[in-house]
Design a protein around this motif. Structure first.
Motif, PDB file in Angstrom:
ATOM      1  N   VAL A 107       0.835  -1.205   0.000  1.00 43.45           N
ATOM      2  CA  VAL A 107       0.000   0.000   0.000  1.00 43.45           C
ATOM      3  C   VAL A 107       0.873   1.259   0.000  1.00 43.45           C
ATOM      4  O   VAL A 107       0.646   2.184  -0.780  1.00 43.45           O
ATOM      5  N   SER A 108       1.879   1.288   0.860  1.00 43.30           N
ATOM      6  CA  SER A 108       2.758   2.464   0.947  1.00 43.30           C
ATOM      7  C   SER A 108       3.580   2.654  -0.332  1.00 43.30           C
ATOM      8  O   SER A 108       3.934   3.771  -0.690  1.00 43.30           O
ATOM      9  N   THR A 109       3.871   1.574  -1.012  1.00 46.30           N
ATOM     10  CA  THR A 109       4.664   1.651  -2.247  1.00 46.30           C
ATOM     11  C   THR A 109       3.871   2.311  -3.372  1.00 46.30           C
ATOM     12  O   THR A 109       4.356   3.227  -4.029  1.00 46.30           O
ATOM     13  N   VAL A 110       2.633   1.854  -3.588  1.00 49.18           N
ATOM     14  CA  VAL A 110       1.830   2.391  -4.694  1.00 49.18           C
ATOM     15  C   VAL A 110       1.313   3.794  -4.401  1.00 49.18           C
ATOM     16  O   VAL A 110       0.997   4.546  -5.325  1.00 49.18           O
ATOM     17  N   GLU A 111       1.274   4.158  -3.135  1.00 49.15           N
ATOM     18  CA  GLU A 111       0.834   5.505  -2.762  1.00 49.15           C
ATOM     19  C   GLU A 111       1.770   6.570  -3.347  1.00 49.15           C
ATOM     20  O   GLU A 111       1.372   7.707  -3.564  1.00 49.15           O
ATOM     21  N   LYS A 112       3.002   6.191  -3.627  1.00 49.96           N
ATOM     22  CA  LYS A 112       4.005   7.129  -4.135  1.00 49.96           C
ATOM     23  C   LYS A 112       3.883   7.386  -5.635  1.00 49.96           C
ATOM     24  O   LYS A 112       4.611   8.216  -6.177  1.00 49.96           O
ATOM     25  N   LEU A 113       2.983   6.678  -6.300  1.00 53.36           N
ATOM     26  CA  LEU A 113       2.766   6.920  -7.729  1.00 53.36           C
ATOM     27  C   LEU A 113       2.238   8.341  -7.923  1.00 53.36           C
ATOM     28  O   LEU A 113       1.623   8.902  -7.017  1.00 53.36           O
ATOM     29  N   PRO A 114       2.432   8.931  -9.091  1.00 50.45           N
ATOM     30  CA  PRO A 114       2.102  10.347  -9.272  1.00 50.45           C
ATOM     31  C   PRO A 114       0.611  10.661  -9.353  1.00 50.45           C
ATOM     32  O   PRO A 114      -0.194   9.842  -9.794  1.00 50.45           O
ATOM     33  N   GLY A 115       0.278  11.868  -8.901  1.00 49.99           N
ATOM     34  CA  GLY A 115      -1.043  12.464  -9.084  1.00 49.99           C
ATOM     35  C   GLY A 115      -2.209  11.700  -8.503  1.00 49.99           C
ATOM     36  O   GLY A 115      -2.095  11.001  -7.498  1.00 49.99           O
ATOM     37  N   GLY A 116      -3.348  11.848  -9.177  1.00 51.32           N
ATOM     38  CA  GLY A 116      -4.574  11.197  -8.730  1.00 51.32           C
ATOM     39  C   GLY A 116      -4.482   9.685  -8.762  1.00 51.32           C
ATOM     40  O   GLY A 116      -5.167   9.002  -8.006  1.00 51.32           O
ATOM     41  N   PHE A 117      -3.612   9.156  -9.621  1.00 53.82           N
ATOM     42  CA  PHE A 117      -3.441   7.704  -9.684  1.00 53.82           C
ATOM     43  C   PHE A 117      -2.861   7.186  -8.368  1.00 53.82           C
ATOM     44  O   PHE A 117      -3.357   6.214  -7.802  1.00 53.82           O
ATOM     45  N   GLY A 118      -1.840   7.850  -7.851  1.00 58.77           N
ATOM     46  CA  GLY A 118      -1.236   7.446  -6.575  1.00 58.77           C
ATOM     47  C   GLY A 118      -2.191   7.617  -5.408  1.00 58.77           C
ATOM     48  O   GLY A 118      -2.227   6.789  -4.490  1.00 58.77           O
ATOM     49  N   ILE A 119      -2.975   8.695  -5.441  1.00 53.63           N
ATOM     50  CA  ILE A 119      -3.956   8.934  -4.378  1.00 53.63           C
ATOM     51  C   ILE A 119      -4.979   7.813  -4.349  1.00 53.63           C
ATOM     52  O   ILE A 119      -5.397   7.357  -3.277  1.00 53.63           O
ATOM     53  N   THR A 120      -5.373   7.332  -5.513  1.00 46.33           N
ATOM     54  CA  THR A 120      -6.451   6.345  -5.620  1.00 46.33           C
ATOM     55  C   THR A 120      -5.976   4.902  -5.495  1.00 46.33           C
ATOM     56  O   THR A 120      -6.613   4.084  -4.827  1.00 46.33           O
ATOM     57  N   VAL A 121      -4.863   4.581  -6.104  1.00 46.03           N
ATOM     58  CA  VAL A 121      -4.470   3.173  -6.216  1.00 46.03           C
ATOM     59  C   VAL A 121      -4.080   2.570  -4.865  1.00 46.03           C
ATOM     60  O   VAL A 121      -4.252   1.370  -4.652  1.00 46.03           O
TER      61      VAL A 121
END
Length: 148
Positions: free
Chosen positions: A116-130
């Motif tokens: 969960v913490s890893t994918v949270e670092k993805l950019p923009g709204g994608f990171g917020i959502t994924v």
């Protein structure tokens, strides 16, 4: 446009309720799931996909509007997570299952252990959502394991 973005990203302004906005958004979604969640798996998946796409866009716009990487009032991502929690599970009219799923999801979403913490670092709204999607899918697997 700003008001519409806030309305959608905050899940009908529930993200502006005092203290724990993510929990408010999750609880609002839990009520929807208990009363209205479709029983058809294809429709559940379609609903999850549609809300995911709206969340990515709305979260990204909210990030731009606020100037904050992940504004705490953005809780549409919690709706994505909660829809993933109950994907393929008999949640409609099953209060105990919905409450258990809500609690487990919130714990996982708050603690944010990998992945969960890893994918949270993805950019923009994608990171917020994924990250909420991943937390929801983990919760789904746990519910299936414990629910039987």
């Amino acid at each position: 446009m700003v008001k519409i973005t806030k309305f959608i990203a905050s899940l009908f302004f529930s993200g502006f309720l005092p203290k724990m906005p993510g929990t408010w958004g999750s609880m609002l979604t839990a009520v929807f799931i208990f009363f209205f969640y479709p029983r058809d798996l294809k429709f559940q998946f379609f609903l999850l996909l549609a809300v995911f796409l709206v969340s990515v866009v709305a979260s990204g716009k909210a990030r731009e509007i606020s100037g904050v990487e992940d504004p705490e009032w953005v809780v549409i991502d919690e709706a994505v997570g909660m829809l993933a929690v109950f994907l393929g599970l008999p949640a409609r009219e099953n209060l105990l299952l919905v409450v258990c799923g809500l609690i487990i999801f919130r714990i996982i979403d708050i603690i944010k252990f990998p992945p969960v913490s890893t994918v949270e670092k993805l950019p923009g709204g994608f990171g917020i959502t994924v990250d909420d999607l991943v937390a929801g899918l983990i919760t789904n697997v746990l519910l299936r394991f414990f629910w039987g």
